[in-house]
Write a protein that holds these residues in place. Structure first.
Motif, PDB file in Angstrom:
ATOM      1  N   UNK A 211      41.892  42.317  39.658  1.00  0.00           N
ATOM      2  CA  UNK A 211      40.774  42.975  39.168  1.00  0.00           C
ATOM      3  C   UNK A 211      39.529  42.404  38.497  1.00  0.00           C
ATOM      4  N   UNK A 212      40.070  41.647  37.235  1.00  0.00           N
ATOM      5  CA  UNK A 212      39.388  40.714  36.328  1.00  0.00           C
ATOM      6  C   UNK A 212      37.865  39.709  36.952  1.00  0.00           C
ATOM      7  N   UNK A 213      38.326  39.598  37.988  1.00  0.00           N
ATOM      8  CA  UNK A 213      37.040  38.431  38.670  1.00  0.00           C
ATOM      9  C   UNK A 213      36.682  39.743  39.028  1.00  0.00           C
ATOM     10  N   UNK A 214      36.742  40.878  40.157  1.00  0.00           N
ATOM     11  CA  UNK A 214      35.888  42.129  40.496  1.00  0.00           C
ATOM     12  C   UNK A 214      35.439  42.367  39.968  1.00  0.00           C
ATOM     13  N   UNK A 215      35.916  43.146  38.050  1.00  0.00           N
ATOM     14  CA  UNK A 215      34.970  43.875  37.635  1.00  0.00           C
ATOM     15  C   UNK A 215      33.725  42.536  36.910  1.00  0.00           C
ATOM     16  N   UNK A 216      34.356  41.649  36.078  1.00  0.00           N
ATOM     17  CA  UNK A 216      33.146  40.662  35.953  1.00  0.00           C
ATOM     18  C   UNK A 216      31.983  40.305  36.735  1.00  0.00           C
ATOM     19  N   UNK A 217      31.933  40.070  38.292  1.00  0.00           N
ATOM     20  CA  UNK A 217      31.602  40.442  39.266  1.00  0.00           C
ATOM     21  C   UNK A 217      30.429  41.813  39.913  1.00  0.00           C
ATOM     22  N   UNK A 218      30.586  43.272  39.083  1.00  0.00           N
ATOM     23  CA  UNK A 218      29.887  43.810  38.924  1.00  0.00           C
ATOM     24  C   UNK A 218      29.924  44.561  37.903  1.00  0.00           C
ATOM     25  N   UNK A 219      29.449  42.892  36.735  1.00  0.00           N
ATOM     26  CA  UNK A 219      28.872  43.668  35.520  1.00  0.00           C
ATOM     27  C   UNK A 219      29.683  44.294  34.301  1.00  0.00           C
ATOM     28  N   UNK A 220      31.176  43.832  34.815  1.00  0.00           N
ATOM     29  CA  UNK A 220      31.881  44.467  33.551  1.00  0.00           C
ATOM     30  C   UNK A 220      32.443  44.201  32.636  1.00  0.00           C
ATOM     31  N   UNK A 221      32.746  43.999  31.154  1.00  0.00           N
ATOM     32  CA  UNK A 221      33.368  42.996  30.487  1.00  0.00           C
ATOM     33  C   UNK A 221      34.810  43.657  30.944  1.00  0.00           C
ATOM     34  N   UNK A 222      36.222  42.695  30.494  1.00  0.00           N
ATOM     35  CA  UNK A 222      37.568  43.497  30.683  1.00  0.00           C
ATOM     36  C   UNK A 222      38.729  42.583  30.160  1.00  0.00           C
ATOM     37  N   UNK A 223      39.763  44.104  29.533  1.00  0.00           N
ATOM     38  CA  UNK A 223      40.906  43.369  28.823  1.00  0.00           C
ATOM     39  C   UNK A 223      42.081  43.660  29.087  1.00  0.00           C
ATOM     40  N   UNK A 224      43.021  42.806  29.453  1.00  0.00           N
ATOM     41  CA  UNK A 224      44.240  43.926  29.684  1.00  0.00           C
ATOM     42  C   UNK A 224      44.697  44.411  28.287  1.00  0.00           C
ATOM     43  N   UNK A 225      44.880  45.851  28.332  1.00  0.00           N
ATOM     44  CA  UNK A 225      45.115  46.445  26.514  1.00  0.00           C
ATOM     45  C   UNK A 225      47.296  46.335  26.728  1.00  0.00           C
ATOM     46  N   UNK A 226      47.642  46.914  28.193  1.00  0.00           N
ATOM     47  CA  UNK A 226      48.810  46.759  27.609  1.00  0.00           C
ATOM     48  C   UNK A 226      49.829  46.065  28.985  1.00  0.00           C
ATOM     49  N   UNK A 227      50.453  45.459  29.036  1.00  0.00           N
ATOM     50  CA  UNK A 227      51.492  45.238  29.623  1.00  0.00           C
ATOM     51  C   UNK A 227      52.958  45.849  29.750  1.00  0.00           C
ATOM     52  N   UNK A 228      53.389  46.200  31.166  1.00  0.00           N
ATOM     53  CA  UNK A 228      54.692  46.876  30.838  1.00  0.00           C
ATOM     54  C   UNK A 228      55.419  45.995  32.279  1.00  0.00           C
ATOM     55  N   UNK A 229      56.559  45.203  31.894  1.00  0.00           N
ATOM     56  CA  UNK A 229      56.958  44.656  32.905  1.00  0.00           C
ATOM     57  C   UNK A 229      55.748  43.824  34.065  1.00  0.00           C
ATOM     58  N   UNK A 230      55.782  44.637  35.609  1.00  0.00           N
ATOM     59  CA  UNK A 230      54.900  43.914  36.484  1.00  0.00           C
ATOM     60  C   UNK A 230      53.094  44.609  36.251  1.00  0.00           C
ATOM     61  N   UNK A 231      53.385  45.938  35.961  1.00  0.00           N
ATOM     62  CA  UNK A 231      52.260  46.459  35.181  1.00  0.00           C
ATOM     63  C   UNK A 231      51.785  46.473  34.238  1.00  0.00           C
ATOM     64  N   UNK A 232      50.772  46.485  34.088  1.00  0.00           N
ATOM     65  CA  UNK A 232      49.649  46.683  33.233  1.00  0.00           C
ATOM     66  C   UNK A 232      48.135  47.737  33.184  1.00  0.00           C
ATOM     67  N   UNK A 233      47.817  47.595  31.688  1.00  0.00           N
ATOM     68  CA  UNK A 233      46.506  48.633  31.785  1.00  0.00           C
ATOM     69  C   UNK A 233      45.344  47.868  31.281  1.00  0.00           C
ATOM     70  N   UNK A 234      44.400  48.126  31.685  1.00  0.00           N
ATOM     71  CA  UNK A 234      42.920  47.198  31.989  1.00  0.00           C
ATOM     72  C   UNK A 234      42.009  48.329  31.165  1.00  0.00           C
ATOM     73  N   UNK A 235      40.755  47.452  30.376  1.00  0.00           N
ATOM     74  CA  UNK A 235      40.199  48.624  29.486  1.00  0.00           C
ATOM     75  C   UNK A 235      39.075  47.815  30.549  1.00  0.00           C
ATOM     76  N   UNK A 236      37.907  48.312  30.564  1.00  0.00           N
ATOM     77  CA  UNK A 236      36.771  47.619  31.495  1.00  0.00           C
ATOM     78  C   UNK A 236      35.297  48.279  30.678  1.00  0.00           C
ATOM     79  N   UNK A 237      34.573  47.524  30.077  1.00  0.00           N
ATOM     80  CA  UNK A 237      33.077  48.496  29.178  1.00  0.00           C
ATOM     81  C   UNK A 237      32.524  48.106  30.255  1.00  0.00           C
ATOM     82  N   UNK A 238      30.822  47.769  30.131  1.00  0.00           N
ATOM     83  CA  UNK A 238      29.550  47.093  30.097  1.00  0.00           C
ATOM     84  C   UNK A 238      29.301  46.028  29.653  1.00  0.00           C
ATOM     85  N   UNK A 239      28.616  44.736  30.691  1.00  0.00           N
ATOM     86  CA  UNK A 239      28.355  43.936  29.433  1.00  0.00           C
ATOM     87  C   UNK A 239      26.910  44.510  28.861  1.00  0.00           C
TER      88      UNK A 239
END
Length: 234
Positions: free
Chosen positions: A206-234
């Motif tokens: 997801x990070x690679x795709x987000x960056x390639x499409x003009x987003x900044x991305x950070x993982x906000x929270x991890x829950x076992x094998x699941x995660x929440x990510x936040x995408x914002x514009x570069x």
């Protein structure tokens, strides 16, 4: 589309002899999904959902709203302007019946509303992308819908753990495609929905795709094998 998910939500809301939904994927067996789960309140939501709702602000688009539980919380408790979006006609009818002021039955790619400060895609929000080939199309669409300082809050699960391992500890994944691309099946009251493509994404992909499409991305929270990510514009 038979709208079996919407029919189950409708039956549960109006107490028309509701039954559990049954779901399965191309790599998992049949599993019961209690319809009551789709009507859970804030206290019953998982940590990723709660964090996303905590971060949500401004004008919000709730993609794949289902029975509208996330939208209701944001509208009624946080007093935010929310649009609930879903392709299920009956689900949207129930969203309106539950008191959601703005609920639209529409495919995300056809959405013409602009501009959102927060776009929510929860309960494996990456599923809507369907396949790796379509990620760019969906990310570009989402990019067109958010405000200059807006955010996309999206969750997913790395399902690598669902695959068998060989004797050396290697994971036996399909050689002809990404391991998170699945067929998803829904059954209700003896009927079956046409299988749909559903995508689970590991964070790095997801990070690679987000960056390639003009987003900044950070993982906000991890829950076992699941995660929440936040995408914002570069």
């Amino acid at each position: 589309m038979k709208d079996l998910m919407g029919r189950a939500i409708w039956d549960y809301y109006y107490q028309e002899n509701p039954e559990d939904l049954q779901t399965e994927t191309s790599i998992s067996e049949l599993d019961d999904l209690p319809v009551s789960y789709l009507f859970r309140n804030y206290k019953e939501m998982n940590a990723l959902e709660k964090k996303a709702l905590e971060l949500a602000s401004g004008k919000v688009l709730d993609v794949g709203a289902g029975a509208g539980s996330h939208s209701l919380y944001l509208q009624n408790e946080k007093k935010l302007e929310v649009i609930a979006l879903d392709i299920s006609p009956k689900s949207i009818e129930i969203c309106k019946s539950r008191g959601i002021k703005n609920a639209i039955c529409e495919d995300l790619l056809q959405c013409s509303e602009k501009y959102f400060d927060t776009i929510l895609l929860l309960m494996n929000g990456t599923g809507i992308f369907q396949s790796l080939e379509q990620i760019d199309e969906y990310l570009q669409k989402l990019k067109s819908l958010i405000s200059e300082n807006g955010q996309i809050l999206i969750d997913s699960t790395d399902i690598l753990y669902m695959y068998d391992q060989d004797e050396d500890g290697g994971v036996l994944v399909p050689a002809d495609g990404y391991y998170g691309e699945l067929d998803y099946y829904v059954h209700y009251k003896g009927e079956s929905e046409k299988p749909m493509k559903w995508l689970y994404l590991d964070f790095d992909t997801l990070e690679n795709a987000a960056v390639a499409n003009g987003f900044k991305i950070q993982k906000i929270k991890q829950l076992e094998d699941s995660y929440l990510a936040q995408l914002t514009l570069k």
